[in-house]
Design an enzyme around this catalytic site. Sequence first.
Site, PDB file in Angstrom:
ATOM      1  N   TYR A  97     -13.021   4.059  -8.581  1.00 51.04           N
ATOM      2  CA  TYR A  97     -11.911   3.841  -7.647  1.00 51.04           C
ATOM      3  C   TYR A  97     -10.935   5.015  -7.693  1.00 51.04           C
ATOM      4  O   TYR A  97     -10.507   5.528  -6.646  1.00 51.04           O
ATOM      5  CB  TYR A  97     -11.196   2.545  -8.006  1.00 51.04           C
ATOM      6  CG  TYR A  97      -9.976   2.250  -7.171  1.00 51.04           C
ATOM      7  CD1 TYR A  97     -10.091   1.881  -5.842  1.00 51.04           C
ATOM      8  CD2 TYR A  97      -8.696   2.336  -7.720  1.00 51.04           C
ATOM      9  CE1 TYR A  97      -8.973   1.611  -5.068  1.00 51.04           C
ATOM     10  CE2 TYR A  97      -7.564   2.062  -6.965  1.00 51.04           C
ATOM     11  CZ  TYR A  97      -7.704   1.699  -5.635  1.00 51.04           C
ATOM     12  OH  TYR A  97      -6.589   1.434  -4.875  1.00 51.04           O
ATOM     13  N   SER A 126      -3.562   5.902  -4.424  1.00 48.03           N
ATOM     14  CA  SER A 126      -3.233   5.019  -5.550  1.00 48.03           C
ATOM     15  C   SER A 126      -2.816   5.864  -6.741  1.00 48.03           C
ATOM     16  O   SER A 126      -3.278   7.001  -6.907  1.00 48.03           O
ATOM     17  CB  SER A 126      -4.450   4.170  -5.937  1.00 48.03           C
ATOM     18  OG  SER A 126      -4.235   3.494  -7.174  1.00 48.03           O
TER      19      SER A 126
END
Length: 248
Positions: free
Chosen positions: A156, A143
Site C-alpha cells: 500500500y 497517504s
Amino acid sequence: MRDITGRNALVTGSTSGIGRATATVLAGQGAYVLITGRDQERGDEVVDVIRAAGGKADFLRADLSDASSADILAELALDTAGGRIDILVNNAAIGALGATAGFDEALYDNHFTLNVKIPFRLVGAIAPTMVERGSGAIVNITSMAGQFAIPGMAVYGACKAALGLLTKNWAAEYGPSGVRVNAVSPGTTRTPFVAPLGDALEGLAAQSPLGYVADPAEIASAIAYLASDDASFVNGVVLNVDGGRTAI
C-alpha cells in the site's frame, strides 16, 4: 465559504469515507459532483443526501478494476457533465495489511491497478480536456504510509509513494497549460477503509502531535482547498493532513 458554482467535479470512491465527505463539501460549495463507486445503493444514498441539501450530484457506477474501466468512466463522466470536468479527485483505493513474504500476487496486482494505474488512466483521459480550456484542478489522495515505513503496509505504501511522485510529474506536465495537480496525504482518519485496524488505529493516531483520529470532513476540507481558486498558485504539492505525524 468557497464558491465553485458551475464547476463539474468527478470524485472516485465517493460512496463512503473521505471520498463521500469530499463530494459533500464540493457540492456544498456549488459544484456539480459525479459520485462514483461499485455499490449503486450507496451511491444513490449519497446523491440523495447532497440533493436534499440543495446540491447537484449524480452517481456513476464504476468498479475500476482495470484500465478499460477507467477509460469508460472518464468517457461517461465527460458525457454526463457536458464534456467538461473541472475538478478530478483520485480517491478510490485499496489497502491490505500483509508481510512481504507470501503476499498474494493477485492482491498485489489489485493494489497497483486501483491505486496507481486507475489515476494514471483517468488523468490521461481527463487532463487533456482541461488543457484545451486552460484550467482545471486535479487532487490525488496519497497517504502518510507513502512517506515513511509502517509495518505491514509495504505494498500500500509503495502505491501511495508512486502516486505522490506522479502528482509532481503531472504538475510539471500540465501546469504550463493552467492545470494544477496536487495531492493530500491523510493521516489516521476514521473511515470504513481503516476499520480492520481496530484498536491499532488509535495507537497510530497517538503517534502524531495532535494525537487523535481525524474525521473525514477534516481531510475533505483540505482537498476542497486545493481544488479551489484559493489555491491558484499551488501546484505539485503533497499536502500532509496528518495531525503533524510527518513533522516528527
